[in-house]
Each structure stands twice: as structure tokens, then as C-alpha cells.
Design a protein around this motif. Structure first.
Motif, PDB file in Angstrom:
ATOM      1  N   ALA A 120      21.952  36.710  43.655  1.00  0.00           N
ATOM      2  CA  ALA A 120      21.863  36.905  45.244  1.00  0.00           C
ATOM      3  C   ALA A 120      20.949  38.166  44.777  1.00  0.00           C
ATOM      4  N   SER A 121      21.245  38.910  44.625  1.00  0.00           N
ATOM      5  CA  SER A 121      20.069  40.534  44.323  1.00  0.00           C
ATOM      6  C   SER A 121      21.497  41.782  42.649  1.00  0.00           C
ATOM      7  N   LEU A 122      20.588  42.496  42.441  1.00  0.00           N
ATOM      8  CA  LEU A 122      20.733  43.076  41.852  1.00  0.00           C
ATOM      9  C   LEU A 122      21.331  44.189  42.215  1.00  0.00           C
ATOM     10  N   PRO A 123      21.738  44.747  42.813  1.00  0.00           N
ATOM     11  CA  PRO A 123      22.684  45.785  43.568  1.00  0.00           C
ATOM     12  C   PRO A 123      23.431  44.894  43.712  1.00  0.00           C
ATOM     13  N   ARG A 124      24.100  43.532  44.668  1.00  0.00           N
ATOM     14  CA  ARG A 124      24.992  42.923  44.791  1.00  0.00           C
ATOM     15  C   ARG A 124      26.105  42.285  43.478  1.00  0.00           C
ATOM     16  N   LEU A 125      25.576  42.503  42.228  1.00  0.00           N
ATOM     17  CA  LEU A 125      25.905  42.050  40.745  1.00  0.00           C
ATOM     18  C   LEU A 125      26.588  43.308  40.951  1.00  0.00           C
ATOM     19  N   LYS A 126      26.063  44.723  40.493  1.00  0.00           N
ATOM     20  CA  LYS A 126      26.649  45.248  40.445  1.00  0.00           C
ATOM     21  C   LYS A 126      27.995  46.051  41.154  1.00  0.00           C
ATOM     22  N   ALA A 127      27.764  45.178  42.130  1.00  0.00           N
ATOM     23  CA  ALA A 127      28.807  45.819  43.058  1.00  0.00           C
ATOM     24  C   ALA A 127      30.682  45.362  42.496  1.00  0.00           C
ATOM     25  N   VAL A 128      29.433  44.012  42.524  1.00  0.00           N
ATOM     26  CA  VAL A 128      30.658  42.654  41.828  1.00  0.00           C
ATOM     27  C   VAL A 128      31.387  43.031  40.275  1.00  0.00           C
ATOM     28  N   VAL A 129      30.706  43.759  39.931  1.00  0.00           N
ATOM     29  CA  VAL A 129      30.978  44.266  38.324  1.00  0.00           C
ATOM     30  C   VAL A 129      31.898  45.426  37.978  1.00  0.00           C
ATOM     31  N   GLU A 130      31.489  46.726  39.118  1.00  0.00           N
ATOM     32  CA  GLU A 130      32.334  47.917  39.494  1.00  0.00           C
ATOM     33  C   GLU A 130      33.910  47.363  39.797  1.00  0.00           C
ATOM     34  N   ALA A 131      33.657  46.008  40.699  1.00  0.00           N
ATOM     35  CA  ALA A 131      35.194  45.280  41.357  1.00  0.00           C
ATOM     36  C   ALA A 131      35.748  45.227  39.685  1.00  0.00           C
ATOM     37  N   TYR A 132      35.260  44.855  39.449  1.00  0.00           N
ATOM     38  CA  TYR A 132      36.097  43.916  38.168  1.00  0.00           C
ATOM     39  C   TYR A 132      36.038  44.813  36.454  1.00  0.00           C
ATOM     40  N   LYS A 133      35.481  46.179  36.735  1.00  0.00           N
ATOM     41  CA  LYS A 133      35.231  46.786  35.668  1.00  0.00           C
ATOM     42  C   LYS A 133      35.986  47.179  34.611  1.00  0.00           C
ATOM     43  N   GLU A 134      37.583  47.228  34.650  1.00  0.00           N
ATOM     44  CA  GLU A 134      38.381  47.501  33.937  1.00  0.00           C
ATOM     45  C   GLU A 134      38.863  46.217  32.752  1.00  0.00           C
ATOM     46  N   THR A 135      38.276  44.852  33.601  1.00  0.00           N
ATOM     47  CA  THR A 135      39.148  43.526  33.249  1.00  0.00           C
ATOM     48  C   THR A 135      37.217  42.979  32.437  1.00  0.00           C
TER      49      THR A 135
END
Length: 419
Positions: free
Chosen positions: A339-354
Motif C-alpha cells: 500500500a505504501s513504502l512507509p508502511r512496508l518499512k514499519a512492517v520490516v522494522e517490526a520483524y527486523k530481528e528475524t
């Protein structure tokens, strides 16, 4: 030519085999042409059975022409393909009947034809002891010449009024079953479930648009202990979602339908809890169903979300659900329809450790089509952050939908250049 004469016979045979098989569906014609090069090549080709183990049904082929290739195959298992839409039903049946005399050697069957239902019911033998894969798909008739300014509607044949005989089909070695647009009538549903139960060795099962919308769907569960991949698309009843219990499932593909609201996390977990590779199609407009699936598949490590519904008011729920309900083992995330790059970034930040891999397609620009704003700073900042990460691999494609077409959004040359 002299260099080839010096090759060991085994290597020359292998090279000729690869050359012929790479030219499918014309490998028999290729073999005939290569056989004219020299007497040695002709002997090698005719004495290599693997070259003659794929048979393609075509509109101009005489059934009697199959006798020589069948003899040259030397008793090896062979594959049968009916993929030429222009082949008439009578010609296809005649060629399949000629091959049916050697039905004990059928290994893989692929039928993609407007009359696929009839060919499966009338021309595919009921007993195929060596069959490993059966893929049957009903296609539309070839389109007539239509002016470019007119939209040609695909013409699909009516389903014939005879049973497919699932009750009597015995394929002891079957590992893969793929049915697409092959109608299962209410009176045959129980027989089909019995067929699945009798073939518990299945490792891959794909069912796409194979039921009547108002068909009677029995409440029954079939256990397939060896099933590794399951694909369910075009589902008219929630009972179908409970048909299969796969205790060792690895890959699950499900397409959104109105019945998914009755598919609870308990059902998902009890049937498919072991799935680690999950593909969800058109779930952006079904946030409740997406949440249920994520609740039931807590072992998912590879998730692919495919959507064409990005203009829905629910389309922004996907990222929020992924963030709120974290998958503890997620390593690979592939989204067709960000839907948007900022939202994708938010998802990736939430899963950054794995996360080790992120793929994105169908990119919107982060702004509605009607927007007159020109500030893409937030989007550009998110893109730079995603590309600058070293803990995971990031791939991105611009404005390409899940089916290879162009997504309907305004073009942004700046965004394309940055990618």
C-alpha cells in the motif's frame, strides 16, 4: 563434426538427449532432424530411450505415427501432454487411445484443453500403476480474429453430463494432483473424497474452481500424511477448507472467498499448523480472515501476500495486522501489492530481528491517485532505509501486478529511477 565423433558414446547420447528434450513439444521432430546428420547420430538417437519418453498430442498427428516412438522408448515410463488448444476432441481422443495401449507406462499426464473434462473422463485410463502426476485444466477455445477495438470474451465449453469415475480410478503411485476448472458435481463429491483417501501418498494437491457454487459439500475430513503442498482457490464452501488434514504440510496457498469468514483459527491450526511457507491471495480486503490465518499458522517463516485490491478501504489493514500479530519465525516476506513504502518499512522494522529477505511488487506511491501533493519525501526516505539495510536482502519492482501487468497508478519517473 570430427570433434563430436571423438566424444564418448555416453556423453554424445546425453548431449543429444538434452538437445531434443529442450525443444519440447517438438522433440520428436528435432530427433528426426538430428538423425539426418550422420549414421552415428541416428544410431545414438534411436538407441536412447529417454528421448522418446514425452508424447505431445497435436492436431496434425496421425495416431499410427506414435508406434515407432513408443517402440524406441524401450519400455521406459513416459509423459503425456495435451496442451494444444487447437487440437479437436476427436483427434485428441484417438491419440490418447493409441497411447492407452501402453497405460502401464504413463508417468505424468498434463491436460490443458477446452475439452479437458471429456478427455479426463473418456480418454484417461482408470488404472495407471506408474502415474506420478495428473494435472488437468479446462481452458477457453482459441479466440477468433477480433478487431483490436473489440473485447473478445473467452468461450468456455459447457461441462458434459457424465461422471468422471473417481470411485474407480486407481493411481497407486500418484504424488501430485492438480485440477483447475474441472467441475465436481454433488453426486461425485463423496467419490472424490474417497479417491483422495485411497491415495494418501499424495505430496501435492491443487484444487482451483472445481466445485459447483451450490453443490452439496459433505462434512468429512481426509488425512493425507505425506502432503507437503496444498492449494485451494475458488472455494464455495467453508467445509472444503476442512476436507484435508495434513499433519506434515509445508506450503499452503489459499485464495480469499466469502466462506473464509467461517474458517476459524482452530480449524486452520488443527488442519495445517505445520505450514511454514504460506501464500495468501487477495486477502487485503479480508482483514478478519487474514488475522485468523496468522493466528492459526504460528510456524510460518515464508509469507507471500498477493493482492489486486489496493484501492479497497481495507487495503491498509494488511501491514497493521502483520505488525500487531507478529509471526515469531518469519524470515521471508513477499508482498504483491504494497500500500505504501512507509508502511512496508514499519512492517520490516517490526520483524527486523528475524527477516532475511523482503520482496515487494505492485508499489503504490504512498499517495492516492487523486492527490495533488508533490512531496514524496516520506516515501523516498523509506525506500532509502529499506535499500540501506544489510541484515536482509531487499528486492523491489515498480507497478507490476501479481499477473505481470501494469498496476493502475500514476507513473512516477523519479521513483522508478531511485529503484
Amino acid at each position: 563434426m570430427s570433434y563430436f565423433q571423438c566424444l564418448p558414446p555416453e556423453l554424445l547420447s546425453y548431449i543429444l538427449e538434452l538437445t531434443c528434450l529442450a525443444d519440447a513439444p517438438s522433440q520428436t521432430q528435432t530427433a528426426a532432424v538430428l538423425g539426418r546428420v550422420s549414421k552415428l547420430w541416428r544410431q545414438m538417437i534411436y538407441s536412447t530411450p529417454a528421448i522418446w519418453t514425452s508424447f505431445y498430442v497435436s492436431k496434425d498427428k496421425d495416431p499410427r505415427s506414435l508406434e515407432a516412438p513408443l517402440l524406441r522408448s524401450g519400455g521406459m515410463p513416459f509423459d503425456v501432454h495435451v496442451v494444444d488448444n487447437e487440437t479437436r476432441l476427436k483427434a485428441a481422443r484417438e491419440q490418447l487411445n493409441a497411447l492407452a495401449e501402453h497405460s502401464a507406462r504413463w508417468r505424468n499426464v498434463e491436460i490443458s484443453h477446452p475439452e479437458a473434462f471429456t478427455l479426463l473422463g473418456k480418454a484417461v485410463p482408470l488404472f495407471l500403476p506408474e502415474l506420478q502426476s495428473l494435472a488437468v485444466q479446462t481452458t477457453s477455445y482459441p479466440l477468433s480474429d477480433t478487431p483490436m477495438y473489440l473485447y473478445a470474451i473467452p468461450d468456455y465449453p459447457a461441462t458434459p453430463n457424465f461422471p468422471l469415475g473417481w470411485k474407480n480410478r486407481m493411481y497407486a503411485s500418484l504424488l501430485c494432483l492438480d485440477l483447475c476448472d474441472i467441475e465436481l458435481r454433488p453426486q461425485e463429491t463423496e467419490d472424490f473424497l474417497g479417491f483422495l483417501e485411497a491415495h494418501s501418498t499424495l505430496e501435492k494437491l491443487s484444487l482451483r474452481n472445481v466445485w459447483e457454487v451450490d453443490a452439496y459439500i459433505p462434512s468429512r475430513t481426509v488425512v493425507l500424511p505425506h502432503l507437503k503442498e496444498l492449494q485451494l482457490r475458488g472455494i464455495p464452501s467453508s467445509e472444503i477448507l476442512r476436507w484435508i488434514t495434513a499433519p506434515n504440510l509445508q506450503h499452503l496457498v489459499v485464495e480469499k472467498s466469502s466462506q473464509l469468514r467461517y474458517w476459524t483459527p482452530v480449524d486452520i491450526k488443527s488442519n495445517y499448523a505445520t505450514a511454514t511457507n504460506v501464500t495468501l491471495i487477495r486477502f487485503s480486503t479480508a482483514p478478519d480472515a487474514l488475522l485468523n490465518v496468522l493466528h492459526g499458522l504460528h510456524l510460518a517463516s515464508e509469507v507471500k501476500l498477493v493482492s489486486r485490491d489496493l484501492r479497497s478501504r481495507h487495503s491498509f489493514c494488511t501491514e497493521s495486522i502483520l505488525i500487531e500479530h507478529k509471526l515469531p519465525l518469519l524470515t521471508s516476506l513477499h508482498i504483491h501489492g504494497v500500500a505504501s513504502l512507509p508502511r512496508l518499512k514499519a512492517v520490516v522494522e517490526a520483524y527486523k530481528e528475524t527477516l532475511t529477505e523482503v520482496k515487494a511488487h505492485c508499489l503504490d506511491l504512498g499517495l492516492p491517485e487523486e492527490s495533488i501533493l508533490k512531496d514524496y519525501g516520506e516515501r523516498d526516505e523509506a525506500l532509502a532505509w529499506l535499500k540501506g539495510q544489510t541484515t536482509f536482502k531487499f528486492d523491489i519492482e515498480h507497478s507490476s501486478d501479481a499477473f505481470g501487468g501494469r498496476y493502475r497508478c500514476h507513473k512516477d519517473q523519479r521513483c522508478q529511477e531511485k529503484m
